[in-house]
Design an enzyme around this catalytic site. Structure first.
Site, PDB file in Angstrom:
ATOM      1  N   GLU A 160      39.705  35.288  49.491  1.00 47.52           N
ATOM      2  CA  GLU A 160      39.261  36.543  50.113  1.00 47.52           C
ATOM      3  C   GLU A 160      37.817  36.491  50.592  1.00 47.52           C
ATOM      4  O   GLU A 160      37.401  37.301  51.398  1.00 47.52           O
ATOM      5  CB  GLU A 160      39.462  37.722  49.157  1.00 47.52           C
ATOM      6  CG  GLU A 160      38.763  37.533  47.823  1.00 47.52           C
ATOM      7  CD  GLU A 160      38.995  38.664  46.826  1.00 47.52           C
ATOM      8  OE1 GLU A 160      39.685  39.639  47.160  1.00 47.52           O
ATOM      9  OE2 GLU A 160      38.479  38.566  45.704  1.00 47.52           O
TER      10      GLU A 160
ATOM     11  N   VAL B  76      34.374  36.221  44.120  1.00 45.72           N
ATOM     12  CA  VAL B  76      33.042  36.431  44.689  1.00 45.72           C
ATOM     13  C   VAL B  76      31.978  36.207  43.610  1.00 45.72           C
ATOM     14  O   VAL B  76      32.239  36.376  42.435  1.00 45.72           O
ATOM     15  CB  VAL B  76      32.968  37.859  45.291  1.00 45.72           C
ATOM     16  CG1 VAL B  76      32.947  38.916  44.219  1.00 45.72           C
ATOM     17  CG2 VAL B  76      31.822  38.010  46.236  1.00 45.72           C
ATOM     18  N   GLY B  77      30.792  35.749  44.021  1.00 46.08           N
ATOM     19  CA  GLY B  77      29.682  35.663  43.084  1.00 46.08           C
ATOM     20  C   GLY B  77      29.223  34.246  42.837  1.00 46.08           C
ATOM     21  O   GLY B  77      29.804  33.275  43.315  1.00 46.08           O
ATOM     22  N   SER B  78      28.145  34.136  42.055  1.00 47.97           N
ATOM     23  CA  SER B  78      27.466  32.859  41.875  1.00 47.97           C
ATOM     24  C   SER B  78      28.300  31.844  41.100  1.00 47.97           C
ATOM     25  O   SER B  78      28.301  30.657  41.424  1.00 47.97           O
ATOM     26  CB  SER B  78      26.135  33.092  41.160  1.00 47.97           C
ATOM     27  OG  SER B  78      25.297  33.911  41.946  1.00 47.97           O
ATOM     28  N   VAL B  79      28.992  32.291  40.050  1.00 50.05           N
ATOM     29  CA  VAL B  79      29.780  31.346  39.259  1.00 50.05           C
ATOM     30  C   VAL B  79      30.897  30.752  40.113  1.00 50.05           C
ATOM     31  O   VAL B  79      31.094  29.528  40.159  1.00 50.05           O
ATOM     32  CB  VAL B  79      30.365  32.024  37.998  1.00 50.05           C
ATOM     33  CG1 VAL B  79      31.381  31.120  37.320  1.00 50.05           C
ATOM     34  CG2 VAL B  79      29.245  32.387  37.020  1.00 50.05           C
TER      35      VAL B  79
END
Lengths: 510, 510
Positions: free
Chosen positions: A290, A266-269
């Protein structure tokens, strides 16, 4: 509306308002909710409860169990009112995080694939209330989840009482996207029959014992999803490095030509790394992951996705609109499974998932910290990174080589908290390059990581540490016990990890 | 003899002496062997090679890959002659360990379930020679392994050439005890069809491409197994604590009445813990494990074993005699599988294995060091402990609360090397008691571990560290960066971890 959303007529009598439903929740209870990375979590009843507690001043301490992170309406309002006594397994909300870090919330940071097992094995307290969002209830009284599945099937099964939030902002076209399968407990567990990422093995609904439904609330509050940072130069470089690595692996015959299913954290990277695949030569990409973020829609639009199997759809606000507006197109490519299945070691290892996760910091021997900044301050939690990393075909961790404007090196002598050990981590990617740790000894790993991944500003300092620890000739893993954590100490004292920062706080260099 | 042991007549022409066979092994090669915890490893050819190198002074550096640890005849003679350039994944031999710790042997410490995958995925160098012990070769040219299976099926499949040691000290009655099944590589991998620990899913032999067999040697050198320490007071207390815990779990309904399959690590403590079950009320015990030590024979004799599934039989010298003398009785209860299956996450999680492993040290937040003493000196390796721990129903780590005559506390503020993170470790057992970490936050874990498991001599020091780190109110995990490893530093300087030892080496207490 109600007849389309609540098709079982008998259950229409259970419809009430959020305040009335919140009265079912009492001090000391264990409340388990739907929701996985702010998607598909309950919103109206949590807010009503927080308002009630604020207004009445009544004592209210709860054990809150979710699939993963949930939005402000739940973690935020409850944390602000001091309602959360205990919390697991993952969170990303500021007030909740503050509560965890100041010690007012007792937090257990768990592998996401373990949560349903802990509940069904009886390792946690009995669940008093399952509070779940749904897109609809079928004629049989079964539940159509919304934008995530998470632990909902398990808590629906195990809770004493169920409160359902029918969310009319969640399109009815979500029906059919879910695939609900729950393994039995040992000794009766059978193989999970997923052979390909696109296999559907269960039902499109969650079976519910209607007798346990205590209240149904209708709401239209949208998923309070989080913004994704724009793809920038640094993340583009990381994505390019990763794609070059994967292409070389294919050339060298170590990965099949048409890749293997990808997992991306999850997340920007993570989002940027997947976005990089839009321009790649890969076709028929499979995701066994996921979370589905914006970049997956880019990949679908580019005609590059065969299937995206996940437990949640977690795009940005714009991404969510895009999903809703094109749902008939995107739903053909998406399967949402319980997190016990999306993150299951058995399936991940069988499919040969390529795991791409992000690190807070990595040490020169290949250990990864995913959770606690400076060994202490909880960021979000380990999430599914351990589920995927340990069981993957290849495990990759990506991180920018430095943080805080260059004052933190993400490559350190020793991680201040260890979530993924040297035995589990195979590939490190930064914007500087790629370190391939497979089959290397600790000394070789250290040189590969410093050479390929460290920021130029920190290379000398890392080599200095390595060479001096090697000169001690003490053992297999070179370590200077009195300096291993000194970079973190220095940062805490001076706000800068650099070796020449705060000279007088440095030890052991004499 | 030869006709019973080498039933394929064509292969009789391949029989040669160990020296001639050793000539196939050349400088720079990658040699992979049978053997798992000194059982079933090749003995005659390795010794012949070491003698040859000693006599000729020729240059000979090899990459040695085994299933797990092997005996003196291989690791010992090769380490002494400087033959081992690179080594994985596990070892227990003194000279080899010394080579690793002084840096002359490049060692990669790996999860044992990963070794075959690394080979078949092409992550390691091409295997030039598979050097394997066998009890016999069938008429079809297939291999009957001896006291271990380990990685033998994979290396037989992948190696350029095969050297076989027929060991006549290994009884022919071993035939039928093995169950050989190798999963395909992704994307073609299917579910491993083990539903119960007693399921046989493969063949009793290892398929061999006869063309690759380059030499066959006949020997009668026995497995150079390691002695097991007598069960003493301390290990008996640990066993009792563990059994009480398991009984309480059953009473509380968290473990099924007839237990679940047990895994028990290698070594004296693990052996003593299993031996404790002889006097327990448990019946029909199932083992799904990687080693079978003496205590399993005790359990079989007591009529308590339904099945013992493993990848090796690794008793003491007396235990090995006992096994050979009663082989027809014991073999009914034993299945030997490839380590990719015995240690497979899929099967471990499906069966709900209760994992019992030993720790070198544990920290107050529940992290475990299984490998490197004082963060640096390699003991043996992680072995299968990670394979089982992460995927188990319940993960238990046992350790005596102190070591070195009380000068080392095995409960420390921070582990000096991290093999099993706080997310993976559920139960800590020492002779002092049992700490149940499930669902606890870090502060609670610390208090449970100190209260229940720490040695009384170290409790005050640990509480002092905990309270001072809590008083900093820095974050989720209380830590004093400048003191976290100070206990290890103190031991290195003074030979004693106690807080009042070597006062002037103590930091941060002002």
């Amino acid at each position: 509306m109600s007849q389309k959303r609540i098709r079982n007529k008998q259950l229409l009598t259970k419809v009430t308002n959020p305040y009335e439903a919140s009265l079912l929740i009492k001090h000391g209870m264990t409340v388990a909710t739907s929701g996985f990375t702010p998607s598909g979590y309950p919103k109206a009843v949590p807010q009503a409860l927080a308002r009630r507690v604020k207004d009445t001043g009544e004592q209210m301490k709860l054990f809150l169990i979710t699939g993963a992170s949930v939005g402000d309406e739940l973690d935020g309002t409850w944390a602000k009112e001091g309602i959360i006594d205990r919390r697991l397994p993952y969170q990303t909300q500021n007030d909740c995080r503050d509560g965890i870090n100041c010690g007012s919330i007792k937090y257990t940071d768990m592998h996401l694939s373990h949560v349903s097992q802990y509940i069904s094995y009886g390792f946690l307290k009995k669940i008093d209330i399952a509070l779940v969002e749904a897109a609809a209830i079928t004629e049989e009284g079964h539940l159509i989840p919304s934008t995530s599945v998470g632990i909902t099937p398990t808590i629906i099964d195990k809770a004493e009482k169920i409160i359902i939030e029918i969310n009319t902002s969640q399109p009815l076209e979500l029906e059919g996207i879910h695939d609900i399968y729950l393994p039995e407990n040992p000794p009766n567990r059978k193989p999970i029959p997923i052979i390909n990422a696109w296999d559907r093995i269960g039902t499109p609904y969650i079976p519910v014992d209607k007798e346990k439904i205590a209240a149904i609330v209708i709401t239209d509050i949208k998923d309070n999803v989080r913004p994704l940072a724009k793809v920038n130069d640094v993340s583009q470089k990381m994505a390019k490095n990763l794609i070059n690595f994967l292409e070389q692996e294919i050339k060298d015959g170590r990965i099949p030509k048409n890749l293997l299913p990808l997992q991306s954290g999850v997340g920007s990277v993570a989002n940027a790394v997947l976005a990089g695949l839009v321009e790649s030569s890969f076709e028929n990409i499979q995701l066994y992951t996921e979370v589905i973020q914006d970049s997956v829609f880019d990949l679908i639009d580019a005609g590059k996705v065969k299937i995206a199997s996940s437990t949640s759809i977690t795009p940005s606000k714009e991404g969510l609109e895009r999903f809703y507006n094109n749902i008939s197109k995107y739903r053909e490519k998406i399967i949402l499974r319980p997190q016990e299945i999306s993150n299951n070691p058995e399936v991940i290892r069988r499919l040969g998932v390529i795991a791409l996760n992000t690190a807070i910091e990595v040490d020169i021997y290949g250990n990864v910290n995913s959770t606690n900044i400076m060994g202490s301050r909880m960021m979000n939690g380990i999430g599914g990174s351990g589920d995927f990393t340990r069981n993957s075909y290849i495990s990759v961790f990506a991180t920018q080589s430095c943080a805080k404007g260059g004052n933190i090196s993400t490559i350190v002598p020793m991680v201040s908290h260890n979530d993924h050990s040297e035995h589990d981590v195979q590939i490190i990617v930064t914007e500087q390059g790629v370190a391939d740790l497979r089959g290397l000894c600790p000394k070789e790993r250290a040189r590969a990581i410093i050479d390929k991944c460290a920021n130029p500003d920190y290379k000398d300092g890392l080599y200095d540490y390595l060479e001096r620890s090697l000169s001690k000739k003490k053992g297999h893993i070179p370590i200077l016990l009195d300096e291993a954590l000194s970079w973190h100490e220095r940062f805490e004292k001076t706000g800068n990890m650099k070796v020449d920062a705060g000279k007088n706080s440095q030890k052991g260099n004499s």
